[in-house]
Design an enzyme around this catalytic site. Structure first.
Site, mmCIF file in Angstrom:
data_model
loop_
_atom_site.group_PDB
_atom_site.id
_atom_site.type_symbol
_atom_site.label_atom_id
_atom_site.label_comp_id
_atom_site.label_asym_id
_atom_site.label_seq_id
_atom_site.Cartn_x
_atom_site.Cartn_y
_atom_site.Cartn_z
ATOM 1 N N ARG A 197 -0.980 0.612 -0.881
ATOM 2 C CA ARG A 197 -0.320 1.908 -0.799
ATOM 3 C C ARG A 197 -1.184 2.922 -0.065
ATOM 4 O O ARG A 197 -2.406 2.886 -0.134
ATOM 5 C CB ARG A 197 -0.022 2.442 -2.200
ATOM 6 C CG ARG A 197 1.012 1.643 -2.965
ATOM 7 C CD ARG A 197 1.063 2.074 -4.420
ATOM 8 N NE ARG A 197 1.312 3.513 -4.550
ATOM 9 C CZ ARG A 197 2.290 4.036 -5.283
ATOM 10 N NH1 ARG A 197 3.105 3.237 -5.951
ATOM 11 N NH2 ARG A 197 2.446 5.330 -5.366
ATOM 12 N N GLY A 217 -1.149 3.417 5.489
ATOM 13 C CA GLY A 217 -0.515 3.391 6.799
ATOM 14 C C GLY A 217 -0.142 2.017 7.303
ATOM 15 O O GLY A 217 -0.222 1.742 8.507
ATOM 16 N N LEU A 218 0.307 1.127 6.408
ATOM 17 C CA LEU A 218 0.730 -0.215 6.817
ATOM 18 C C LEU A 218 2.236 -0.402 6.701
ATOM 19 O O LEU A 218 2.734 -1.526 6.689
ATOM 20 C CB LEU A 218 0.009 -1.280 5.980
ATOM 21 C CG LEU A 218 -1.504 -1.368 6.176
ATOM 22 C CD1 LEU A 218 -2.098 -2.430 5.258
ATOM 23 C CD2 LEU A 218 -1.847 -1.682 7.632
ATOM 24 N N GLY A 272 4.373 0.320 4.177
ATOM 25 C CA GLY A 272 4.832 -0.245 2.912
ATOM 26 C C GLY A 272 6.191 0.271 2.481
ATOM 27 O O GLY A 272 7.024 -0.486 1.975
ATOM 28 N N ALA A 316 8.942 -1.210 4.618
ATOM 29 C CA ALA A 316 9.101 -2.634 4.326
ATOM 30 C C ALA A 316 10.020 -2.842 3.125
ATOM 31 O O ALA A 316 10.877 -3.728 3.126
ATOM 32 C CB ALA A 316 7.742 -3.291 4.076
ATOM 33 N N ASP A 373 7.578 1.533 12.916
ATOM 34 C CA ASP A 373 7.448 0.631 11.769
ATOM 35 C C ASP A 373 8.746 -0.120 11.514
ATOM 36 O O ASP A 373 8.753 -1.315 11.206
ATOM 37 C CB ASP A 373 7.080 1.419 10.512
ATOM 38 C CG ASP A 373 5.770 2.169 10.658
ATOM 39 O OD1 ASP A 373 5.116 2.018 11.706
ATOM 40 O OD2 ASP A 373 5.416 2.909 9.727
#
Length: 622
Positions: free
Chosen positions: A390, A393-394, A396, A399, A444
């Site tokens: 969390r 910056g991926l 999440g 997704a 993203d």
């Protein structure tokens, strides 16, 4: 709005087959109108199901009329007495099997008798069978109200369907806005049209007046309603709403075999898809922003890579009520103490995945209503799980939304053309920005819809259509990347950026920077195609340097700057993977990888080697 049920067909193929059946199995049904034949719902005839659906729907329906013929009038009169249907609303067109006047004249008669010339009307073939447990009549009316134009319902005519005879159907095409672009009533030969209409129309009052004029001009010969629809499409805007494939016994050419199959529920061909009985799980993956970010929110260009290391998955299964299941860790509702609650809330905030699921479901319902997609009435239980760290910056949040969306698409048996991948990306962005107020760009959501390694062009002239230009680059051309991220990130203490405001105000420094980010992306595409890792590494460093100059150290944060400093100490390239909290890196030949990893871990950062995902979708937008 007034509702008109048409049930004036004379001696249909099915009725004649029942009369001529030598087995005696259907002798008790001889002479019974098709609309009053038993349905597969025990104790109900076909017309019962329509009457129940109309009464249950929130239609604001002022009146319901039924038009039949002289031969069958008594049958319907008795049905009305037993089912609470006003007998005075049954209209007898006075014809016998030797003199039918046609559906156009029957509808015209009902409009005049019901004084509906200045009303919106809902027209339904009352002898057409449907699945009452999955048909949403309210959904049709919502679409009709939104479009403020007449609406006709249709389904995909698959060659495997038992009734796939296009010469007995009204065939149509629709565009991306669901405007009916062409309509041909019972074409004499094969056509390129693959959508077939059913007698299920919502007519606006101005089109009702047009219909009355049409009926007056063609009063001399029996005529099907499809002939009028063909005329209407050429005159006014008419929209199409796609039905779930739960309609059967359509038209007067239905055979006894068709009826037997309907009763046995054995018509499983074509697009008819039974309600899922097993759980469906869909997975969306984290991503690294390899180049160009954050220009995706500023009409720039980026490259993103889907990674297998981290994922979010959603699981959907049928249930009696719609249930969203909170995640035991990410949506805590039970705590050991008030101090425990304080500690978890201070560290993780209040942004769990439950709101993401709920917002995605809400927007999905709105999308289908707005785009002419009638959803079967199915409830479900929906849950999620994720291992994406969390606040680093991926991607999440997106997704989770993407996995939930793909579950919903599968659960409701929607084809890909109902929401292509580039539309899925824009949809998820809308969930986050418009529904939840999350500041985000398209990057993203695009990579999670397509997978692989994708170059994205968000130039303003492209984005005017709602999406960019997306090109797969191929993961085989990528060097090996690593990721480092903050082990225990927190929302507290973050500095708000003014870059968006500056861009919107025409700040030339910001506008120039976004153009430079796009230029880095173009160069990186070439570097990847040429497998030129040193050039790509230099571009990654340049991307970070430019971001630092525009946003400033205070906004970037001490931990983020420290991760980049560790990488550069070992002559490795590094840049933000997303909005901050993680950096993606690329080692140069002189980099000591063991020392690099050790230094990150000494300072309590998490270090992992990344595995790219292969593409999930074919791209057709480049």
């Amino acid at each position: 709005m007034k509702c008109i049920l048409l049930a004036a067909a004379h001696s249909t193929v099915l009725e004649r087959a029942v009369r001529d059946d030598a087995s005696g199995q259907y002798s008790h049904l001889v002479g019974v109108p098709k609309a009053l034949l038993p349905s597969k719902i025990e104790g109900n005839c076909i017309l019962d199901l329509w009457w129940k659906a109309i009464r249950a729907a929130r239609l604001d329906c002022q009146d319901t009329l039924l038009v039949t013929n002289g031969d069958k009038y008594k049958h319907f009169e008795r049905w009305a007495s037993a089912h609470g249907f006003p007998r005075t609303n049954i209209i007898n067109d006075g014809t016998t099997c030797h003199g039918p006047i046609g559906a156009v004249a029957d509808l015209d008669l009902a409009i005049r008798r019901g004084q509906a010339q200045e009303d919106d009307i809902l027209v339904i073939a009352g002898d057409m069978a449907f699945q009452p447990d999955s048909f949403d009549l309210d959904g049709v009316i919502r679409f009709f109200r939104k479009k403020q134009s007449s609406v006709i319902c249709y389904y995909s005519l698959s060659e495997s369907r038992a009734d796939a005879n296009e010469t007995q159907r009204g065939m149509l095409d629709v565009d991306d806005t669901h405007l009916v672009t062409s309509f041909v009533e019972k074409p004499k030969e094969a056509t390129p049209h693959k959508f077939a209409s059913v007698v299920f129309y919502c007519l606006k009052r101005q089109d009702v007046r047009l219909f009355c004029d049409f009926a007056a001009q063609h009063a001399s010969a029996p005529m099907s309603l499809g002939v009028f629809i063909q005329h209407l499409v050429r005159q006014n805007a008419v929209y199409g709403m796609k039905l779930p494939d739960h309609f059967r016994l359509i038209g007067s050419t239905v055979t006894l075999a068709d009826y037997q199959a309907y009763l046995a529920d054995s018509m499983k061909t074509g697009e008819q898809v039974a309600m899922p009985t097993a759980a469906i799980t869909r997975t969306a993956y984290a991503r690294i922003g390899l180049m160009g970010n954050p220009s995706d929110g500023f009409f720039g260009k980026t490259i993103s890579v889907s990674i297998q290391n981290y994922w979010a998955e959603a699981t959907i299964s049928p249930s009696d009520r719609l249930i969203l299941v909170p995640h035991p860790l990410n949506d805590p509702a039970s705590f050991g103490s008030l101090g425990d609650l304080h500690g978890i809330s201070s560290q993780e905030g209040y942004q769990g995945g439950l709101r993401l699921m709920q917002a995605t479901c809400k927007r999905f319902f709105e999308y289908c209503s707005d785009h002419g997609l009638m959803l079967p009435l199915r409830n479900f239980t929906l849950s999620y799980d994720t291992n994406i760290p969390r606040q680093v910056g991926l991607a999440g949040s997106s997704a989770i939304c993407t996995a939930v969306l793909q579950c919903l698409l599968s659960f409701f048996s929607l084809e890909q053309d109902a929401m292509p991948p580039h539309i899925q990306a824009s949809f998820v962005l809308g969930v986050e920005t418009k529904e939840l107020g999350i500041n985000a760009g398209l990057q993203d959501r695009v990579i999670q819809a397509y997978g692989g390694c994708v170059a994205m062009d968000f130039s303003k002239h492209l984005m005017e259509r709602g999406y960019g230009e997306y090109t797969q680059l191929g993961i085989d051309s990528l060097p090996r990347f690593w990721l480092a991220y903050i082990a225990e990130p927190s929302d507290s203490g973050k500095i708000h950026s003014t870059v968006r405001q500056r861009f919107d105000n025409g700040d030339q420094e910001v506008i120039s920077a976004m153009a430079q980010f796009a230029g880095f992306t173009d160069e990186a595409v070439t570097a990847i195609k040429n497998k030129d890792a040193p050039a790509l590494a230099d571009l990654m460093d340049a991307n970070f340097n430019l971001r630092r100059s525009v946003y400033g150290d205070a906004c970037l944060g001490e931990d983020n700057l420290r991760m980049v400093a560790i990488a550069r100490k070992h002559n490795a390239a590094a840049k933000f993977s997303g909005s901050g909290g993680a950096v993606v890196g690329l080692a140069r030949p002189s980099t000591d990888l063991r020392s690099l990893q050790s230094d990150f871990e000494k300072e309590k950062f998490v270090f992992v080697w990344l595995t790219p995902n292969p593409p999930l979708q074919n791209l057709a937008l480049n």
